[in-house]
Write a protein that holds these residues in place. Structure first.
Motif, PDB file in Angstrom:
ATOM      1  N   VAL A 296       1.219  -1.203   0.087  1.00 30.34           N
ATOM      2  CA  VAL A 296       0.279   0.130  -0.387  1.00 30.34           C
ATOM      3  C   VAL A 296       0.745   0.961   0.130  1.00 30.34           C
ATOM      4  O   VAL A 296       0.490   2.460  -0.501  1.00 30.34           O
ATOM      5  CB  VAL A 296      -1.028  -0.268   1.336  1.00 30.34           C
ATOM      6  CG1 VAL A 296      -1.390   1.322   1.503  1.00 30.34           C
ATOM      7  CG2 VAL A 296      -2.044  -1.345   0.862  1.00 30.34           C
ATOM      8  N   LEU A 297       1.558   1.258   1.075  1.00 24.56           N
ATOM      9  CA  LEU A 297       2.815   2.362   0.552  1.00 24.56           C
ATOM     10  C   LEU A 297       4.197   2.704  -0.264  1.00 24.56           C
ATOM     11  O   LEU A 297       4.151   3.884  -0.485  1.00 24.56           O
ATOM     12  CB  LEU A 297       3.703   2.403   2.179  1.00 24.56           C
ATOM     13  CG  LEU A 297       2.561   2.691   3.424  1.00 24.56           C
ATOM     14  CD1 LEU A 297       3.567   2.226   4.662  1.00 24.56           C
ATOM     15  CD2 LEU A 297       2.194   3.825   3.932  1.00 24.56           C
ATOM     16  N   PHE A 298       3.759   1.532  -1.029  1.00 26.48           N
ATOM     17  CA  PHE A 298       4.913   1.561  -2.053  1.00 26.48           C
ATOM     18  C   PHE A 298       4.504   1.353  -2.890  1.00 26.48           C
ATOM     19  O   PHE A 298       5.652   0.358  -3.974  1.00 26.48           O
ATOM     20  CB  PHE A 298       6.767   0.782  -1.639  1.00 26.48           C
ATOM     21  CG  PHE A 298       7.361   1.740  -0.136  1.00 26.48           C
ATOM     22  CD1 PHE A 298       7.739   3.158  -0.232  1.00 26.48           C
ATOM     23  CD2 PHE A 298       6.824   0.763   1.017  1.00 26.48           C
ATOM     24  CE1 PHE A 298       7.997   3.183   1.002  1.00 26.48           C
ATOM     25  CE2 PHE A 298       7.229   1.394   2.053  1.00 26.48           C
ATOM     26  CZ  PHE A 298       8.102   2.975   2.159  1.00 26.48           C
ATOM     27  N   TRP A 299       3.573   1.163  -3.794  1.00 29.52           N
ATOM     28  CA  TRP A 299       3.168   0.899  -4.443  1.00 29.52           C
ATOM     29  C   TRP A 299       3.827   1.005  -6.146  1.00 29.52           C
ATOM     30  O   TRP A 299       3.920   0.136  -7.376  1.00 29.52           O
ATOM     31  CB  TRP A 299       1.280   1.065  -4.734  1.00 29.52           C
ATOM     32  CG  TRP A 299       0.798   0.738  -6.054  1.00 29.52           C
ATOM     33  CD1 TRP A 299       0.850   1.661  -7.299  1.00 29.52           C
ATOM     34  CD2 TRP A 299       0.588  -0.281  -6.543  1.00 29.52           C
ATOM     35  NE1 TRP A 299       0.040   0.914  -8.296  1.00 29.52           N
ATOM     36  CE2 TRP A 299      -0.728  -0.655  -7.964  1.00 29.52           C
ATOM     37  CE3 TRP A 299      -0.130  -2.110  -5.213  1.00 29.52           C
ATOM     38  CZ2 TRP A 299      -0.219  -2.279  -8.965  1.00 29.52           C
ATOM     39  CZ3 TRP A 299       0.171  -2.889  -6.325  1.00 29.52           C
ATOM     40  CH2 TRP A 299      -0.681  -2.887  -7.810  1.00 29.52           C
ATOM     41  N   ASP A 300       4.231   2.243  -6.194  1.00 27.86           N
ATOM     42  CA  ASP A 300       4.823   2.806  -6.946  1.00 27.86           C
ATOM     43  C   ASP A 300       6.266   2.493  -7.003  1.00 27.86           C
ATOM     44  O   ASP A 300       7.444   2.552  -8.169  1.00 27.86           O
ATOM     45  CB  ASP A 300       4.926   4.070  -7.371  1.00 27.86           C
ATOM     46  CG  ASP A 300       3.613   4.498  -7.646  1.00 27.86           C
ATOM     47  OD1 ASP A 300       2.682   3.568  -8.441  1.00 27.86           O
ATOM     48  OD2 ASP A 300       2.925   5.878  -7.151  1.00 27.86           O
ATOM     49  N   ARG A 301       6.659   2.048  -5.820  1.00 26.31           N
ATOM     50  CA  ARG A 301       8.557   1.874  -5.495  1.00 26.31           C
ATOM     51  C   ARG A 301       8.426   0.239  -4.822  1.00 26.31           C
ATOM     52  O   ARG A 301       8.849   0.512  -3.942  1.00 26.31           O
ATOM     53  CB  ARG A 301       8.808   2.745  -4.841  1.00 26.31           C
ATOM     54  CG  ARG A 301       8.952   4.261  -5.683  1.00 26.31           C
ATOM     55  CD  ARG A 301       9.268   5.503  -4.962  1.00 26.31           C
ATOM     56  NE  ARG A 301       9.278   5.554  -3.629  1.00 26.31           N
ATOM     57  CZ  ARG A 301       7.424   5.847  -3.210  1.00 26.31           C
ATOM     58  NH1 ARG A 301       6.223   6.001  -4.090  1.00 26.31           N
ATOM     59  NH2 ARG A 301       7.086   5.802  -2.100  1.00 26.31           N
ATOM     60  N   LEU A 302       8.209  -1.133  -4.902  1.00 26.08           N
ATOM     61  CA  LEU A 302       8.365  -2.430  -4.356  1.00 26.08           C
ATOM     62  C   LEU A 302       9.636  -2.247  -4.903  1.00 26.08           C
ATOM     63  O   LEU A 302      10.124  -3.809  -5.766  1.00 26.08           O
ATOM     64  CB  LEU A 302       6.677  -2.834  -4.567  1.00 26.08           C
ATOM     65  CG  LEU A 302       5.986  -2.537  -4.980  1.00 26.08           C
ATOM     66  CD1 LEU A 302       4.884  -3.901  -5.856  1.00 26.08           C
ATOM     67  CD2 LEU A 302       5.089  -2.978  -3.838  1.00 26.08           C
ATOM     68  N   THR A 303      10.328  -1.651  -4.380  1.00 26.82           N
ATOM     69  CA  THR A 303      11.962  -1.714  -4.366  1.00 26.82           C
ATOM     70  C   THR A 303      12.893  -2.929  -2.795  1.00 26.82           C
ATOM     71  O   THR A 303      12.022  -3.212  -1.638  1.00 26.82           O
ATOM     72  CB  THR A 303      12.653  -0.212  -4.688  1.00 26.82           C
ATOM     73  OG1 THR A 303      12.357   0.014  -3.164  1.00 26.82           O
ATOM     74  CG2 THR A 303      12.156   0.176  -5.406  1.00 26.82           C
ATOM     75  N   ILE A 304      13.440  -3.862  -3.641  1.00 23.33           N
ATOM     76  CA  ILE A 304      14.723  -3.845  -2.103  1.00 23.33           C
ATOM     77  C   ILE A 304      15.025  -3.087  -0.974  1.00 23.33           C
ATOM     78  O   ILE A 304      14.704  -3.422  -0.403  1.00 23.33           O
ATOM     79  CB  ILE A 304      15.918  -5.088  -2.789  1.00 23.33           C
ATOM     80  CG1 ILE A 304      16.570  -6.006  -1.537  1.00 23.33           C
ATOM     81  CG2 ILE A 304      16.542  -3.991  -3.662  1.00 23.33           C
ATOM     82  CD1 ILE A 304      15.550  -6.699  -1.434  1.00 23.33           C
ATOM     83  N   ARG A 305      15.031  -2.129  -1.463  1.00 23.65           N
ATOM     84  CA  ARG A 305      15.963  -0.845  -0.989  1.00 23.65           C
ATOM     85  C   ARG A 305      14.519  -0.735   0.184  1.00 23.65           C
ATOM     86  O   ARG A 305      14.731  -0.396   1.420  1.00 23.65           O
ATOM     87  CB  ARG A 305      16.172   0.569  -1.697  1.00 23.65           C
ATOM     88  CG  ARG A 305      16.214   1.317  -0.317  1.00 23.65           C
ATOM     89  CD  ARG A 305      17.102   3.296  -0.903  1.00 23.65           C
ATOM     90  NE  ARG A 305      17.834   2.852  -2.318  1.00 23.65           N
ATOM     91  CZ  ARG A 305      17.933   3.772  -3.140  1.00 23.65           C
ATOM     92  NH1 ARG A 305      17.316   5.021  -2.609  1.00 23.65           N
ATOM     93  NH2 ARG A 305      18.827   3.706  -3.991  1.00 23.65           N
ATOM     94  N   ASN A 306      13.439  -0.128  -0.271  1.00 29.80           N
ATOM     95  CA  ASN A 306      12.241   0.274   0.802  1.00 29.80           C
ATOM     96  C   ASN A 306      11.306  -1.035   1.395  1.00 29.80           C
ATOM     97  O   ASN A 306      11.039  -0.578   3.017  1.00 29.80           O
ATOM     98  CB  ASN A 306      10.415   0.411  -0.764  1.00 29.80           C
ATOM     99  CG  ASN A 306      11.218   1.600  -1.153  1.00 29.80           C
ATOM    100  OD1 ASN A 306      11.790   2.770  -0.598  1.00 29.80           O
ATOM    101  ND2 ASN A 306      10.575   2.852  -2.346  1.00 29.80           N
ATOM    102  N   ALA A 307      11.642  -2.076   0.858  1.00 31.79           N
ATOM    103  CA  ALA A 307      11.602  -3.795   1.776  1.00 31.79           C
ATOM    104  C   ALA A 307      12.874  -3.464   2.756  1.00 31.79           C
ATOM    105  O   ALA A 307      11.411  -3.884   3.776  1.00 31.79           O
ATOM    106  CB  ALA A 307      11.030  -4.338   0.859  1.00 31.79           C
TER     107      ALA A 307
END
Length: 146
Positions: A79-90
């Motif tokens: 929900v929070l990172f829909w446009d950026r489902l990156t390893i960094r954000n994870a």
């Protein structure tokens, strides 16, 4: 950061990814506790269940807490990172949750700040599942949300 409103199909995928992530982590962590590899007295999810419900809570209830917790944060990631489902954000999410367990939950469980009431090993031992959470979550999201 923009909150993405999930369509029903996306919500089901996010829910499924959360459950699978939780099951993968369980498949690693249960043997680690069973064979004494983890330096913790018990799994944090069981400790939380016992704190909230009572000391006689069995391990399956702790596992349900674990699945619910991991699934919640997996959906939050989508929900929070829909446009950026990156390893960094994870990884940021996983590391943030790691800090919370060290400074909030370990003291609540009576394990001391950062788990130091039990062992210095609690710090890296609690980091490993949080990094695995991030990697599994990111990979499953890449597969599920192509």
């Amino acid at each position: 950061m923009r909150i993405h409103r999930l369509a029903p199909r996306e919500a089901l995928k996010a829910l499924g990814i959360g459950v699978v992530t939780a099951l993968l982590l369980t498949a690693i962590m249960v043997p680690a506790f069973k064979f004494g590899i983890a330096p913790m007295p018990k799994s944090p999810s069981l400790a939380l269940a016992q704190l909230l419900i009572g000391p006689d809570v069995p391990m399956p209830v702790g596992l349900l807490f674990h699945v619910a917790y991991v699934t919640f944060w997996s959906i939050a990631y989508v929900v929070l990172f829909w446009d950026r489902l990156t390893i960094r954000n994870a990884l940021w999410l996983g590391l943030g949750l790691w800090v919370v367990i060290l400074i909030v939950f370990f003291p609540l469980f009576g394990w001391g700040f950062l788990g130091l009431g039990i062992s210095l090993k609690m710090i890296p031992a609690s980091l490993v599942p949080h990094v695995l959470f991030a990697v599994f979550l990111w990979r499953l999201c890449r597969w599920g949300f192509k």
